[in-house]
Design a protein around this motif. Structure first.
Motif: not given
Length: 327
Positions: A70-76, A95-103, A219-221, A226-231
């Motif tokens: 994530l920090q290397a930009g290999e994912g969002e 610069d890291l934020r938890a936005v949900m927990s699927p499990n 990514v939030l900015e 897309e973050v909201e769509a994934v959630i």
């Protein structure tokens, strides 16, 4: 093709940078036999497409590699352990934020010899753990204390992985241990042992959020829709998979190597484990921080506030759109 991309093409518009796939980093090399399977199944069954986002899974092994990717930009977005996130924030990552927990919870239970039918009977008995200070040890101590057990009177036996501990229990080498419901289901002679504290009771006694999906503030900015769509996709999938038969049907396709009877057993066990409202609860997260800072891994680290590592905004926006789960 996402709805946003299709609209842009139909109008003859230049494609924005965000037309690139939204990469979700997961630490399972195949669809896991836990509610975290929602991420694989949401992709395989079109939930992301219906939410209007093109998602690509990036598979790595374990949380440290997911964090690094994530920090290397290999994912969002990345699915990581909460304790690893908190330790990074405590050490200065901002610069890291938890936005949900699927499990949000590990599907743990405590199994014992059949003659042990009450937690209090564990006092003076042997209890298998991964290692001193391990997550299963710390969580189970909290659970057993809640159940009135004097954990100082346990004879702790470090044995390593859950499958090894399960085998030791079957062989009569220990009196009880903690294991996942998946390990329990895979035990060949599980009728010869007893579930002393079930999965739901275990989490109720130790409501610790152990896994979260995180994004960077960048990514939030830049890709918040897309973050909201994934959630949204993951929440809607979780609501569907709460029906055991639905999860079994999807998993039978994803994991044909697993006996259908075992999938049905797991599906029943997971009825109350799905993150049907996104899995972020302020009280549970604050309790998680408090508990984790009482473990050895957090000794000497500065306290962190909830706002330093979570952002409830995207999830709240999704729930405002689709409504909270009924019940």
């Amino acid at each position: 093709m996402t709805r946003l991309l299709a609209l842009a093409l139909s109008l003859g518009l230049a494609l924005p940078a965000t037309a690139e796939p939204f990469r979700l980093i997961v630490s399972d090399l195949e669809t896991p036999l836990v509610p975290n399977s929602v991420m694989d199944l949401a992709l395989a069954n079109g939930y992301f497409d219906r939410a209007g986002v093109e998602v690509e899974l990036v598979r790595v092994q374990q949380t440290p590699m997911a964090m690094a990717a994530l920090q290397a930009g290999e994912g969002e977005m990345a699915n990581v352990s909460t304790d690893a996130l908190l330790q990074m924030v405590a050490r200065g990552t901002d610069d890291l934020r938890a936005v949900m927990s699927p499990n949000k919870a590990l599907p743990y239970l405590i199994a014992s010899r059949p003659d042990i039918t009450e937690p209090a009977q564990l006092e003076g008995r042997s209890f298998g753990i991964g290692r001193l200070g391990s997550l299963d040890h710390s969580l189970s101590t909290k659970v057993l204390t809640t159940k009135g057990v004097d954990t100082e009177k346990l004879s702790l036996v470090p044995l390593g992985q859950p499958a090894v501990r399960a085998q030791a229990l079957l062989a009569g080498q220990i009196d009880a241990t903690t294991m996942s419901v998946g390990v329990w289901t895979a035990m060949p002679d599980r009728d010869s042992v007893n579930i002393l504290i079930g999965m739901d009771d275990y989490f109720a006694a130790a409501p610790v959020t152990t896994k979260v999906n995180i994004v960077t503030t960048k990514v939030l900015e830049t890709r918040r829709p897309e973050v909201e769509a994934v959630i949204e996709a993951l929440v809607l999938a979780a609501r569907d998979f709460q029906t055991p038969a639905t999860w079994v049907e999807r998993m039978a396709l994803a994991r044909p190597d697993v006996a259908r009877a075992d999938l049905e057993t797991l599906a029943e066990a997971y009825r109350q484990s799905w993150s049907v409202n996104g899995g972020l609860d302020r009280a549970e997260l604050e309790g998680t921080v408090e508990w984790m800072y009482g473990t050895e891994d957090f000794q000497g680290l500065r306290p962190v506030s909830l706002t330093e590592w979570t952002d409830f905004g995207p999830l709240e926006a999704v729930l405002n759109k689709i409504g909270p789960a009924e019940g």
